[in-house]
Motif scaffolding. Structure first.
Motif, short mmCIF file in Angstrom:
data_model
loop_
_atom_site.label_atom_id
_atom_site.label_comp_id
_atom_site.label_asym_id
_atom_site.label_seq_id
_atom_site.Cartn_x
_atom_site.Cartn_y
_atom_site.Cartn_z
N ALA A 252 -11.67 59.65 16.16
CA ALA A 252 -10.23 59.94 16.06
C ALA A 252 -9.66 60.27 17.43
O ALA A 252 -8.52 59.92 17.75
CB ALA A 252 -10.00 61.09 15.10
N SER A 253 -10.49 60.92 18.26
CA SER A 253 -9.99 61.36 19.57
C SER A 253 -9.80 60.19 20.53
O SER A 253 -9.16 60.34 21.57
CB SER A 253 -10.95 62.38 20.18
OG SER A 253 -12.06 61.68 20.70
N LEU A 254 -10.37 59.03 20.19
CA LEU A 254 -10.17 57.88 21.06
C LEU A 254 -8.74 57.37 20.98
O LEU A 254 -8.32 56.54 21.76
CB LEU A 254 -11.13 56.75 20.67
CG LEU A 254 -12.61 57.05 20.87
CD1 LEU A 254 -13.46 55.89 20.40
CD2 LEU A 254 -12.93 57.39 22.32
N GLY A 255 -8.01 57.91 19.99
CA GLY A 255 -6.61 57.51 19.85
C GLY A 255 -6.49 56.33 18.91
O GLY A 255 -7.41 55.52 18.80
N PRO A 256 -5.37 56.22 18.23
CA PRO A 256 -5.21 55.19 17.21
C PRO A 256 -5.33 53.78 17.79
O PRO A 256 -5.93 52.90 17.18
CB PRO A 256 -3.82 55.45 16.64
CG PRO A 256 -3.12 56.32 17.65
CD PRO A 256 -4.17 57.05 18.40
N GLY A 257 -4.80 53.58 18.98
CA GLY A 257 -4.82 52.24 19.57
C GLY A 257 -6.24 51.81 19.91
O GLY A 257 -6.69 50.73 19.52
N ALA A 258 -6.94 52.72 20.59
CA ALA A 258 -8.26 52.36 21.11
C ALA A 258 -9.29 52.22 20.02
O ALA A 258 -10.35 51.65 20.23
CB ALA A 258 -8.71 53.41 22.11
N SER A 259 -8.98 52.78 18.84
CA SER A 259 -10.10 52.91 17.91
C SER A 259 -10.39 51.67 17.09
O SER A 259 -10.94 50.70 17.59
CB SER A 259 -9.94 54.15 17.06
OG SER A 259 -8.82 54.00 16.24
N ARG A 568 -12.36 57.04 29.32
CA ARG A 568 -11.50 55.87 29.45
C ARG A 568 -10.74 55.88 30.76
O ARG A 568 -10.28 54.85 31.20
CB ARG A 568 -10.55 55.79 28.26
CG ARG A 568 -11.20 55.14 27.06
CD ARG A 568 -10.33 55.29 25.85
NE ARG A 568 -10.12 56.70 25.56
CZ ARG A 568 -9.00 57.17 25.04
NH1 ARG A 568 -8.00 56.37 24.78
NH2 ARG A 568 -8.87 58.46 24.80
N GLU A 569 -10.61 57.07 31.39
CA GLU A 569 -9.90 57.07 32.67
C GLU A 569 -10.84 56.66 33.82
O GLU A 569 -10.46 56.63 34.96
CB GLU A 569 -9.23 58.42 32.95
CG GLU A 569 -10.16 59.57 33.22
CD GLU A 569 -10.62 60.25 31.95
OE1 GLU A 569 -9.80 60.43 31.04
OE2 GLU A 569 -11.80 60.60 31.87
#
Lengths: 574, 259
Positions: A252-259, A568-569
């Protein structure tokens, strides 16, 4: 007909204005396996007590609405009659088990209903087998482990052959494998015997076995639904003070887009692994390594000389039981040690030697260069503070102030300084301003804090905490552990005895694992927790995220660490 | 910590009908009480020990040895000074008062041991069942055996609470009498509250498992009064009758003891 049908149920305990539950509606169909979760004080236990009529027949108060068990309104029936259909299993197995041996405990229910003795014999055999306690018939319950006692409590409910079993936090005092066993049995009963199960629980990994999860807060049901659906909403769980599944939290912490490309949020280690692959995630091992070494450096910067030295410690109780069999251990100033092990492995016996509550029957314990046998407990307790598991075993004063001031006053601290110490201690535990309150009117979590403050006020160098998170909900656990972490950073040496694996992973520096009175593993938590197989031998199981990391070859301890090294950064920096 | 006295052993005495065990308990209380002279009391003492040995229950003596020792010394000393006899040795001490003191000490210990053997050989459930078979209503018998069962629980809780307070610096063994009494408050308040809480929990657990649901309750343990029971109880009864006769005819008394 529904197994349980609750309509507009509200209840306020006698003498209390506040409704413990208000306006609850719930229907449970026969054979369903429901898990009830929520923060402390949400009304979960109250709700359980309404199901078999203990509320309002035994515990009085303002009751409205209706509860029906297989169509029978519980309000108008005797609790003992309702026991034919529904039996409660309580968290505290010490008070609910009262027979001399295992088989008589199981016989008690059917005896009450006038079942023929031969039939009782058959039921004892069948139910003990069902909870895997066959062969234990003649054992005294006091000699069983925690997990076995709780399974015995289930067996003694099962022998009545009810259609519903309701368990109120049955696994709170159990080691990880003990927890797993209880849920395994519950799951089998609901699938194979079509028995209706309602379990109040804090552990999300166990709750995954349920058909449905109901979330309660402030006396109301705030969400309910399919177990997977509820567990796939980490934010909702967090709001209800339930610890989300770590794998779900990570994705979930990867964010909705990345997941997930529209896929479901993975909940188990296996699902996590396939999602990891599908999403093409990769971890930066170097980054993790530098993170780990930075953390280790920070932790070790605070270490000083050895404060507790244990050499070949043996402890034999009067009845001949050898609880410790040659323990060697050195704890340095500023360490944060978690003592782990199965119920009955000798954890508490070990730490009780550190402040002189127990004297070695062999070997020696040296605290601050003084042999504990040659030092009075009064002296030792100035150096080593001990917070017992149950705050109710020590709270006695009429105000929080007096309770916290008790230790310093005994040590002859001048009254002016006592005041300052109490203020400091209460500030440290986040109870500033409650000096004049009655400690018995506080919540369990707050009473736990009063107990910590009362030890803190004596300013011991070393603080031992026996199961500091037991009986607290996730948020309370987190804030209790944050408090302990702060104390450690202030220079106190911390030793906790715990069953909670995530607490150990997230907070402790070092893990000492006991088995049958001997140290079988001792080292940094990270190094101990990767030895999954050996841990399983001592009935321990690392937290989900650690197991997930291990499969990826990443020795992470928390979700944050994994998130940081998926980084991811990373690209942005290059 | 295990505070139950019951020993799970397979001896003929363990297997006896609980009514027989209750009778034996009653008679083994009577035997030492009937006698005054320490030699006769010692005889009763020996009978009780023999019964305990047959039940292989004397290992529990180790656990109560301090109590036995203390009671014996205390009552021997007290009666040595308070009883009066004709052959005065020094000040208030006479030959008879010494004998009486020893006799009384032995008597009390014999009765405690008889109780210990009973609890070592009889499960709680058997006690309540024995009482029911003797005519006591079930709730009363259950209350009695539950009270027995709760003693070790409360002692255990008391021990934990004492440890918790000692960890905070409480030192019960120092100070004047008044100070020491005050020091017990931090122990008594939590013990009292824990007791209330666990009784409440126990009551809920009992009701929740159908306690009192049916007027005709069955019992899983079944007992039969056989020839063995008759022989054992008869033997004890015969001893009591014979001893009573000897006492009434004055043969077990200490001659020259003045009351």
């Amino acid at each position: 007909m529904n197994a349980v049908e609750v309509q507009g149920l509200s209840f306020a305990y006698k003498g209390s204005e506040r409704e413990a539950i208000s306006g609850v509606d719930l229907a449970i169909s026969p054979g369903e396996f429901v898990v009830l979760m929520g923060p402390s004080g949400a009304g979960k236990s109250t709700f359980c007590l309404t199901l078999n009529g203990l509320i309002p027949n035994f515990k009085k108060g303002k009751y409205s609405g209706e509860v029906r068990v297989f169509g029978v309104p519980t309000k108008k029936h005797k609790v003992s009659d309702l026991a034919r259909d529904i039996v409660l299993v309580f968290q505290d197995f010490e008070t609910q088990i009262f027979s001399t041996n295992v088989e008589l405990e199981v016989a008690f229910g059917p005896e009450n209903f006038g079942v023929d003795p031969d039939e009782i014999g058959r039921r004892i055999h069948a139910t003990l087998k069902r909870v895997r306690l066959d062969g234990f018939e003649a054992r005294q319950p006091a000699t069983l482990s925690g997990g076995q006692k709780q399974r015995l409590a289930i067996a003694s409910a099962l022998s009545i052959q009810p259609r519903i079993i309701c368990m109120d936090e049955p696994t709170t005092d159990l080691d990880p494998i003990g927890k797993f066993d209880v849920f395994q049995v519950a799951d089998e009963l609901s699938r194979e015997k079509n028995m209706t199960m309602l379990i109040v629980e804090h552990e999300t990994e166990e709750a995954l076995k349920a058909d449905r999860i109901v979330l309660m807060r402030d006396g109301r049901i705030v969400a309910e639904g399919n177990a997977r659906a509820i567990l796939a909403s980490p934010a909702l769980l967090e709001e209800c003070s339930v610890k989300p599944l770590e794998v779900a939290e990570f994705f979930a912490s990867l964010g909705p887009g990345a997941s997930l490309d529209g896929g479901e949020l993975p909940l188990t280690v296996e699902e996590g692994l396939s999602a990891w692959e599908r999403l093409g995630l990769a971890a930066d091992r170097r980054r993790l390594d530098s993170l780990v070494s930075e953390k280790t450096r920070q932790q070790q910067a605070g270490y000083g000389d050895p404060v507790i030295e244990v050499r070949n410690l043996v402890h034999r109780y009067e009845n001949g039981l050898e609880a410790l069999r040659g323990v060697d251990l050195t704890i340095r100033r500023g360490e944060f040690v978690a003592v782990l092990g199965q119920n009955g492995s000798g954890k508490t016996t070990l730490v009780k030697h550190f402040n002189g509550l127990l004297a070695p029957t062999g070997g020696e314990v040296v605290v601050n260069a003084r042999d504990t046998r040659a030092t009075s407990m009064f002296e030792l307790s100035k150096t080593v503070g001990y917070v017992f598991q149950n705050p109710d075993h020590q709270i006695f004063a009429q105000t929080v102030f007096d309770e916290v001031a008790y230790g310093p006053r005994l040590f002859g601290v001048p009254e002016g300084e006592v005041k300052a110490r109490v203020v400091d201690a209460l500030e440290a535990v986040g109870l500033t301003g409650s000096e004049e309150e009655d400690p018995f009117s506080l919540t369990k979590g707050q009473r736990q804090r009063v107990a910590v403050a009362s030890v803190l006020a004596a300013k011991p160098e070393v603080i031992i905490l026996d199961e500091p998170t037991t009986g607290l909900d996730y948020k309370e656990q987190e804030s209790m552990m944050d408090l302990i972490k702060r104390l450690n950073e202030m220079g106190h040496t911390i030793i906790i005895v715990t069953h909670s694996m995530w607490v150990t992973a997230a907070y402790a520096h070092r893990a000492v694992v006991l088995k049958e009175g001997q140290v079988v593993m001792d080292g940094p938590v990270r190094d101990v927790f990767v030895r999954e197989k050996e841990l399983a031998d001592v009935f321990l199981k690392p937290p989900q995220i650690v197991r997930f990391g291990a499969r990826l070859g990443l020795p992470v301890l928390t979700v944050d660490e994994l998130v940081a090294c998926v980084g991811r950064e990373e690209g942005a920096r290059k | 910590m295990n505070l139950y006295l019951y020993l799970d052993k397979d001896t003929p005495i363990h297997r006896m009908d609980p009514r027989a065990k209750l009778f034996v308990l009653l008679f083994s209380f009577a035997l030492p009480l009937l006698n005054q002279h320490p030699l006769w009391v010692a005889g009763a003492f020996a009978v009780i020990l023999a019964y305990g040995a047959a039940a292989r229950s004397l290992e529990n003596l180790r656990r109560i040895r301090q109590i036995l020792f203390f009671i014996f010394i205390f009552s021997t000393l007290v009666w040595t000074f308070f009883a009066k006899g004709t052959d005065v040795l020094i000040w208030r001490v006479s030959r008879q008062s010494i004998l009486y003191g020893i006799g009384t000490g032995l008597k009390l210990d014999a009765m405690i041991i008889a109780g210990m053997v009973f609890l070592s050989t009889t499960k709680n459930e058997e006690i309540s069942q024995g009482l029911i078979l003797l005519g006591l209503p079930y709730p009363m018998a259950f209350a009695f055996s539950t009270a027995l069962r709760l003693v070790p629980t409360f002692v255990g809780a008391g021990a934990t609470i004492a440890q918790a307070q000692r960890s905070r610096g409480l030192d019960i063994d120092s100070g004047s009498f008044i100070e020491r009494v005050r020091k017990y408050i931090p122990l008594l308040v939590p013990i009292f509250l824990t007791a209330i809480r666990s009784s409440d929990g126990l009551a809920m657990a009992l009701e929740g498992k159908g306690f009192g649901a049916s007027t005709k309750r069955t019992f899983y343990l079944r007992f039969k009064w056989t020839a063995r029971e008759t022989v054992v109880v008869g033997l004890f009864l015969a001893l009591v009758v014979a001893n009573t006769y000897l006492t009434l005819t004055g043969r077990t008394l200490i001659r020259g003891l003045m009351k």
